[in-house]
Design a protein around this motif. Structure first.
Motif, PDB file in Angstrom:
ATOM      1  N   GLY A  64      36.269  36.418  36.131  1.00  7.15           N
ATOM      2  CA  GLY A  64      36.454  37.305  37.270  1.00  7.15           C
ATOM      3  C   GLY A  64      37.154  36.559  38.395  1.00  7.15           C
TER       4      GLY A  64
ATOM      5  N   VAL B 253      38.236  36.948  41.940  1.00  5.43           N
ATOM      6  CA  VAL B 253      37.983  37.843  43.074  1.00  5.43           C
ATOM      7  C   VAL B 253      38.787  37.369  44.283  1.00  5.43           C
TER       8      VAL B 253
ATOM      9  N   CYS C  52      35.538  43.919  41.702  1.00  3.86           N
ATOM     10  CA  CYS C  52      35.966  42.951  40.690  1.00  3.86           C
ATOM     11  C   CYS C  52      34.782  42.141  40.164  1.00  3.86           C
ATOM     12  N   GLY C  53      33.883  41.694  41.053  1.00  4.66           N
ATOM     13  CA  GLY C  53      32.708  40.949  40.609  1.00  4.66           C
ATOM     14  C   GLY C  53      31.815  41.782  39.716  1.00  4.66           C
TER      15      GLY C  53
ATOM     16  N   ALA D 243      33.582  42.413  36.227  1.00  3.42           N
ATOM     17  CA  ALA D 243      33.517  41.251  35.343  1.00  3.42           C
ATOM     18  C   ALA D 243      32.136  41.143  34.705  1.00  3.42           C
TER      19      ALA D 243
ATOM     20  N   VAL E 195      33.125  33.277  37.505  1.00  2.00           N
ATOM     21  CA  VAL E 195      33.492  34.123  38.648  1.00  2.00           C
ATOM     22  C   VAL E 195      34.001  33.228  39.776  1.00  2.00           C
TER      23      VAL E 195
ATOM     24  N   PHE F 260      29.331  30.433  38.775  1.00  2.00           N
ATOM     25  CA  PHE F 260      29.814  31.118  39.974  1.00  2.00           C
ATOM     26  C   PHE F 260      30.362  30.072  40.944  1.00  2.00           C
TER      27      PHE F 260
END
Length: 436
Positions: free
Chosen positions: A190, A192, A232-233, A236, A254, A309
């Motif tokens: 992802g 972002v 978007c987060g 994903a 992400v 993340f």
């Protein structure tokens, strides 16, 4: 033969035979007031605004008995009172196995110029996490292709870690290494709020054909609206859940949760929520934690989502709201330091400030002893480094510092090594660095 037409059948099934319409009744600062959609509309529903310049997407932000407030996906410039607004329905995405190797936007539309079919099942963007009591434990340790993560900061199946870094310290390169090397069935990435020019560079040069061959990239660029960037987060994560529910092990990367939180801040403030934590609204903490909790081990009969993340920390401030929220909910945090990057060691990981909560279970007794010894010597070097560099330390004053001075060059070089030959070989090299 029927499998060949599943995508087409899913597209046909998604076609709505009727739509409810309202009209724009007011245009404010970034939001629209719409009449005629008050009944049967839910918070978060998607709409399409039919203006003179074409169709513009949007999301229901507030509801009242006499009007609906819409936040459009783009600039409302050119819209007029009386423009038609169509209710699309809940914000969903329908991933499919054929998406592997593709680049999509948060609505599941292709960005690589090739046709893309939706999957047979639509998933809500904001799904609930698996039931806590039904989730399995963390799985086995994963080879990562990076020596420090194969040894001192182990990554295990189903673990969720945060990568805390400022801009320009090698965060994207490390994520790409994970995408190419971490053992997983599928990789979901992802991106972002990324700069538009970096998408192709990341997929073609940094990630490469080998990385893309098993990856789905979901992206929203920095010029798009906060609605799209925040979506978007969630998108994903929904794609990762699609593969997890098939019993697969998914690696979710992400980049970055900070931009996801900033997009949420813009949307929440537009919806009337008050700012509190350094400008972030109170709902930020729940939004971040709800996203993170969806990753991790699945329930019995499903797979796992191992998640990394990234968090942008200005000036290495680990106490800023997004970093503080994530550090408390994840299974480990990795801090990347600009000073280490500036002296040319990549990945620029500050080991003493980094923690993997998979330890000590993820390593054997002998491996834990090696990890503890390496940390002890690195800590001794860190405490005495200024004196050593200034020439104020006299050898023999402290046996532990003397040992740290002996192993420091080899240990620092080890932290920058790749690990193409596996975990056991990395531990043997670590033991050699420590002189054991």
């Amino acid at each position: 033969m029927s499998g060949e037409f599943d995508g087409l059948l899913a597209e046909i099934a998604a076609i709505s035979l009727s739509r409810r319409y309202g009209r724009v009744t007011g245009i404010g600062r970034g939001t629209l007031s719409v009449g005629g959609l008050e009944q049967g509309t839910a918070l978060g529903d998607r709409v399409e605004i039919c203006g003179a310049g074409g169709i513009l997407g949007g999301e229901v932000l507030r509801l009242s008995s006499h009007e609906v407030t819409i936040l459009p996906d783009g600039s409302p410039e050119g819209l007029a009172i009386g423009d038609a607004v169509a209710l699309v329905g809940p914000a969903e995405i329908a991933p499919d196995d054929s998406w592997i190797g593709r680049i999509v936007d948060p609505l599941g539309r292709p960005l690589d110029g090739r046709p893309l079919f939706r999957g047979p099942r639509a998933r809500p963007l904001r799904a609930a996490a698996p039931q806590a009591a039904a989730r399995r434990s963390l799985g086995p340790r994963l080879p990562t292709g990076v020596a420090v993560f194969d040894t001192l900061l182990p990554l295990v199946q189903g673990q969720r870690i945060g990568l805390f870094a400022g801009s320009g310290v090698g965060k994207s390169s490390l994520l790409a290494k994970f995408a190419r090397s971490v053992v997983a069935d599928v990789v979901v990435i992802g991106l972002v709020g990324e700069r538009g020019r970096e998408l192709r560079e990341f997929t073609e040069r940094v990630l490469g054909p080998a990385g893309m061959a098993r990856a789905v990239v979901v992206t929203a660029t920095s010029d798009q609206s906060p609605l799209v960037r925040r979506r978007c987060g969630w998108a994903a994560m929904a794609v990762a859940e699609h593969f997890r529910d098939q019993g697969l092990h998914v690696l979710l990367l992400v980049d970055s949760i900070t931009r996801f939180a900033e997009a949420h801040r813009e949307v929440a403030l537009a919806g009337g929520e008050a700012a509190s934590m350094r400008g972030f609204p109170p709902s930020t903490a729940h939004t971040i934690m709800a996203l993170a909790e969806r990753a991790g081990p699945g329930a019995e009969g499903t797979g796992d989502i191992t998640a990394v993340f990234s968090v942008l920390v200005a000036g290495s401030d680990m106490e800023e709201p997004v970093a503080d929220i994530l550090r408390g909910v994840l299974d480990g945090h990795v801090v990347m330091d600009r000073k280490i990057a500036e002296r040319g060691r990549f990945p620029a990981i500050d080991l003493l400030r980094s923690v993997s909560r998979a330890l000590p279970e993820a390593a054997s007794t002998a491996e834990n002893a090696l990890i503890a010894e390496a940390r002890r010597l690195l800590g001794a070097w860190d405490r005495a480094e200024m004196m050593i560099q200034a020439g104020l330390y006299a050898r023999g004053s402290d046996p532990l510092v003397d040992a740290a001075i002996r192993v420091w060059p080899a240990l620092d070089a080890f932290l920058a090594e790749d690990a193409s030959d596996g975990i056991d070989a990395s531990f043997r090299r670590l033991a050699d660095c420590l002189g054991l």
